[in-house]
Design a protein around this motif. Sequence first.
Motif, PDB file in Angstrom:
ATOM      1  N   HIS A  34       0.833  -1.195   0.000  1.00 48.52           N
ATOM      2  CA  HIS A  34       0.000   0.000   0.000  1.00 48.52           C
ATOM      3  C   HIS A  34       0.868   1.247   0.000  1.00 48.52           C
ATOM      4  CE1 HIS A  34      -3.736  -2.140   1.851  1.00 48.52           C
ATOM      5  NE2 HIS A  34      -3.477  -2.519   0.625  1.00 48.52           N
ATOM      6  N   GLU A  52       5.724   1.187   9.200  1.00 46.78           N
ATOM      7  CA  GLU A  52       4.803   0.234   9.834  1.00 46.78           C
ATOM      8  C   GLU A  52       3.366   0.471   9.379  1.00 46.78           C
ATOM      9  OE1 GLU A  52       4.976  -2.406  12.104  1.00 46.78           O
ATOM     10  OE2 GLU A  52       7.098  -2.404  11.582  1.00 46.78           O
ATOM     11  N   SER A  53       3.009   1.743   9.232  1.00 42.47           N
ATOM     12  CA  SER A  53       1.657   2.130   8.861  1.00 42.47           C
ATOM     13  C   SER A  53       1.741   3.396   8.016  1.00 42.47           C
ATOM     14  CB  SER A  53       0.839   2.401  10.126  1.00 42.47           C
ATOM     15  OG  SER A  53      -0.353   3.070   9.814  1.00 42.47           O
ATOM     16  N   SER A  95       0.023   5.840   8.266  1.00 43.07           N
ATOM     17  CA  SER A  95      -0.227   7.009   9.114  1.00 43.07           C
ATOM     18  C   SER A  95       1.075   7.579   9.670  1.00 43.07           C
ATOM     19  CB  SER A  95      -1.170   6.655  10.261  1.00 43.07           C
ATOM     20  OG  SER A  95      -0.600   5.659  11.081  1.00 43.07           O
ATOM     21  N   ALA A 153       3.782   0.482   2.839  1.00 48.57           N
ATOM     22  CA  ALA A 153       3.506  -0.392   3.981  1.00 48.57           C
ATOM     23  C   ALA A 153       2.893  -1.676   3.457  1.00 48.57           C
ATOM     24  CB  ALA A 153       2.553   0.290   4.947  1.00 48.57           C
ATOM     25  N   TRP A 154       3.083  -2.725   4.237  1.00 49.10           N
ATOM     26  CA  TRP A 154       2.394  -3.979   3.916  1.00 49.10           C
ATOM     27  C   TRP A 154       0.911  -3.804   4.207  1.00 49.10           C
ATOM     28  CZ3 TRP A 154       4.899  -7.189   1.066  1.00 49.10           C
ATOM     29  CH2 TRP A 154       6.272  -7.338   1.186  1.00 49.10           C
ATOM     30  N   PRO A 155       0.041  -4.463   3.432  1.00 51.55           N
ATOM     31  CA  PRO A 155      -1.411  -4.400   3.752  1.00 51.55           C
ATOM     32  C   PRO A 155      -1.641  -4.964   5.152  1.00 51.55           C
ATOM     33  CG  PRO A 155      -1.057  -5.357   1.574  1.00 51.55           C
ATOM     34  CD  PRO A 155       0.297  -5.238   2.227  1.00 51.55           C
ATOM     35  N   GLU A 156      -2.629  -4.392   5.837  1.00 55.03           N
ATOM     36  CA  GLU A 156      -2.973  -4.890   7.160  1.00 55.03           C
ATOM     37  C   GLU A 156      -3.585  -6.269   7.050  1.00 55.03           C
ATOM     38  OE1 GLU A 156      -5.318  -2.306   9.549  1.00 55.03           O
ATOM     39  OE2 GLU A 156      -4.311  -0.529   8.766  1.00 55.03           O
ATOM     40  N   ARG A 157      -3.253  -7.117   7.999  1.00 59.30           N
ATOM     41  CA  ARG A 157      -3.865  -8.455   8.034  1.00 59.30           C
ATOM     42  C   ARG A 157      -5.202  -8.344   8.753  1.00 59.30           C
ATOM     43  NH1 ARG A 157      -0.686 -13.124   7.073  1.00 59.30           N
ATOM     44  NH2 ARG A 157       1.391 -12.504   6.436  1.00 59.30           N
ATOM     45  N   VAL A 158      -6.207  -8.985   8.177  1.00 58.58           N
ATOM     46  CA  VAL A 158      -7.545  -8.960   8.797  1.00 58.58           C
ATOM     47  C   VAL A 158      -8.010 -10.351   9.144  1.00 58.58           C
ATOM     48  CG1 VAL A 158      -8.313  -6.798   7.822  1.00 58.58           C
ATOM     49  CG2 VAL A 158      -8.604  -8.883   6.525  1.00 58.58           C
TER      50      VAL A 158
END
Length: 78
Positions: A11, A61-62, A64, A73-78
């Motif tokens: 992302h 990390e994010s 933001s 950033a890596w996509p967030e894991r859901v």
Amino acid sequence: MQKPSVGRIVHVPMDPATNNGADAAPAVITRVWNDTTVNVRILADAAPAKSDWRTSLVLVESLSEGVGLCRWAWPERV
């Protein structure tokens, strides 16, 4: 920790005005410089952005964290 490689999806931050209102977009890694720095091709949710390629983006990390467009950033894991 994940390692970047060509073809992986990450992302990147976007100007919402050029991305159908979204402040982030997926991008495909096109070049890996090291474990934290990559080049990408952006898959914007709108007509081609002013620059749909970005070079030398630095891992955060994010999205933001930090300012500017030169981060990923890596996509967030859901």
